[in-house]
Write a protein that holds these residues in place. Structure first.
Motif, short mmCIF file in Angstrom:
data_model
loop_
_atom_site.label_atom_id
_atom_site.label_comp_id
_atom_site.label_asym_id
_atom_site.label_seq_id
_atom_site.Cartn_x
_atom_site.Cartn_y
_atom_site.Cartn_z
N VAL A 133 0.85 -1.18 0.00
CA VAL A 133 0.00 0.00 0.00
C VAL A 133 0.89 1.24 0.00
O VAL A 133 1.86 1.31 0.76
CB VAL A 133 -0.92 0.04 1.24
CG1 VAL A 133 -1.75 1.32 1.25
CG2 VAL A 133 -1.83 -1.17 1.27
N ARG A 134 0.61 2.18 -0.87
CA ARG A 134 1.31 3.47 -0.87
C ARG A 134 0.36 4.52 -0.27
O ARG A 134 -0.74 4.73 -0.77
CB ARG A 134 1.71 3.85 -2.29
CG ARG A 134 2.06 5.32 -2.52
CD ARG A 134 3.27 5.82 -1.76
NE ARG A 134 4.51 5.16 -2.13
CZ ARG A 134 5.30 5.54 -3.14
NH1 ARG A 134 4.96 6.57 -3.90
NH2 ARG A 134 6.44 4.89 -3.36
N LEU A 135 0.81 5.16 0.80
CA LEU A 135 0.06 6.25 1.42
C LEU A 135 0.88 7.53 1.33
O LEU A 135 2.06 7.53 1.67
CB LEU A 135 -0.25 5.94 2.89
CG LEU A 135 -1.32 4.87 3.16
CD1 LEU A 135 -0.73 3.48 3.09
CD2 LEU A 135 -1.95 5.09 4.53
N VAL B 58 -2.77 11.70 6.23
CA VAL B 58 -2.81 10.88 5.02
C VAL B 58 -3.81 11.51 4.05
O VAL B 58 -4.99 11.69 4.39
CB VAL B 58 -3.21 9.42 5.33
CG1 VAL B 58 -3.42 8.63 4.04
CG2 VAL B 58 -2.14 8.74 6.19
N SER C 52 -4.19 7.38 -0.98
CA SER C 52 -3.66 6.02 -0.81
C SER C 52 -4.09 5.15 -1.97
O SER C 52 -5.10 5.39 -2.63
CB SER C 52 -4.15 5.41 0.51
OG SER C 52 -5.57 5.37 0.53
N PRO D 266 -7.47 3.04 3.47
CA PRO D 266 -6.61 2.50 4.53
C PRO D 266 -7.33 2.43 5.87
O PRO D 266 -8.23 3.23 6.15
CB PRO D 266 -5.46 3.50 4.58
CG PRO D 266 -6.05 4.79 4.10
CD PRO D 266 -7.07 4.41 3.07
N GLU E 46 -3.26 1.70 9.61
CA GLU E 46 -2.36 1.99 8.49
C GLU E 46 -2.07 3.48 8.39
O GLU E 46 -0.93 3.89 8.17
CB GLU E 46 -2.97 1.46 7.18
CG GLU E 46 -2.96 -0.06 7.09
CD GLU E 46 -3.78 -0.58 5.93
OE1 GLU E 46 -3.44 -1.65 5.40
OE2 GLU E 46 -4.78 0.08 5.56
N LYS E 47 -3.10 4.29 8.57
CA LYS E 47 -2.90 5.74 8.50
C LYS E 47 -1.98 6.23 9.62
O LYS E 47 -1.05 7.02 9.37
CB LYS E 47 -4.25 6.46 8.56
CG LYS E 47 -5.07 6.30 7.29
CD LYS E 47 -6.28 7.22 7.26
CE LYS E 47 -7.36 6.78 8.21
NZ LYS E 47 -8.59 7.60 8.06
N ALA F 198 1.66 5.20 8.92
CA ALA F 198 2.28 6.01 7.86
C ALA F 198 2.66 7.39 8.40
O ALA F 198 3.75 7.90 8.10
CB ALA F 198 1.32 6.15 6.68
#
Length: 299
Positions: free
Chosen positions: A194-196, A203, A206, A230, A234-235, A238
């Motif tokens: 995953v790209r955030l 964030v 994503s 996300p 996850e947030k 990141a």
């Protein structure tokens, strides 16, 4: 008071049109939002020290310095030089340096208790590998399959999947004196990540990246992009990772752990925005410029 003015610095030796298109995109958005920006090649600025002072010569010698610099390059010496001259850089020289060097990245993450794959930094090699006596210890520590990464590399390049000890030694000899590191393979995240994009501690965009042909999910290696919402975990991870490396904005890549728990793979200080724009329609550049405007107003 007039409009804030800034330089957008990029690499003057880059032959890839996509790099110029990216900084031109940043420049366009900056002007739309009321900033006066100028595209500057890094090799137009002659880094000089004279009479005990850091100065700039060359094309811009004697000209008024900007209010800020968007530093879209990895010329760390130039970045640090500009900061010594009192200029505000986005991102800072320190953040760019840490993110550019994967070994420094993981040291910074470890210092801040950020979940990441088990990592061993390869021993320094001056010319070529002449002693293999301690590599068995590294193999025992990481296990197989493992990932070997060169410390400097982008777009998933210089990242290698290693299946056994013989492959490991062959790759170590091939890499030679280039800095590198060894990591455990997160098999639960094979071919997906995953790209955030984090800007100013939030964030803002994503996407999920998947590959059916490679252990790396990078789009440049054939990966596919998917819209992705996300989780809160996850947030927060990141954001934590971005703060750990000192970045005002960053692209943070997360892996999926065995129980779907997020694990930080990499933090990119100068993450490209075109792919995530194509995937989501979100222009991360606008968030970056808004952050810079707010930050300038609060200085």
């Amino acid at each position: 008071m007039g409009k804030p003015n800034g330089w957008i610095i990029y690499n003057g030796n880059s032959t890839h049109e996509k790099f110029y298109n990216l900084v031109k995109w940043i420049d366009t958005v900056a002007h739309e939002k009321g900033l006066e920006t100028e595209l500057i090649k890094n090799n137009e600025l002659v880094v000089s020290m004279e009479n005990g002072k850091s100065i700039i010569k060359g094309k811009h010698e004697g000209k008024a310095l900007p209010d800020f610099v968007i530093f879209w390059d990895k010329d760390i010496y130039l970045a640090k030089h500009l900061e010594k001259m009192g200029l505000k850089l986005y991102n800072s020289a320190s953040a760019i340096e840490v993110c550019d060097d994967k070994a420094l990245t993981h040291q910074a993450l470890a210092d801040n208790s950020v979940p990441m794959p088990k990592t061993v930094i390869g021993p320094k090699v001056f010319y070529k590998v002449s002693s293999l006596e301690n590599y068995e210890n590294i193999a025992d520590e990481i296990g197989f399959p493992m990932i070997i990464k060169e410390a400097f590399g982008s777009f998933g390049q210089q990242v290698y999947l290693i299946q056994n000890y013989d492959e490991m030694i062959e790759k170590v000899k091939e890499i030679g004196n280039k800095p590198h590191l060894f990591q455990e393979m997160i098999e639960s995240s094979y071919g997906k990540d995953v790209r955030l994009h984090v800007v100013g501690g939030k964030v803002v965009a994503s996407m999920l990246r998947t590959s059916e042909v490679d252990f790396r999910a990078n789009v440049s290696n054939g990966g596919k992009m998917h819209r992705y919402t996300p989780s809160e975990a996850e947030k927060q991870l990141a954001i934590h990772a971005s703060l750990a490396v000192g970045a005002s904005f960053a692209g943070v890549d997360l892996l999926f752990g065995p129980n779907d728990e997020p694990i930080v793979c990499e933090v990119n200080s100068n993450a490209h925005m075109k792919n995530i724009f194509d995937c989501t329609g979100i222009d991360v550049t606008e968030y970056i410029i808004d952050f810079i405007l707010e930050d300038l107003q609060n200085r």
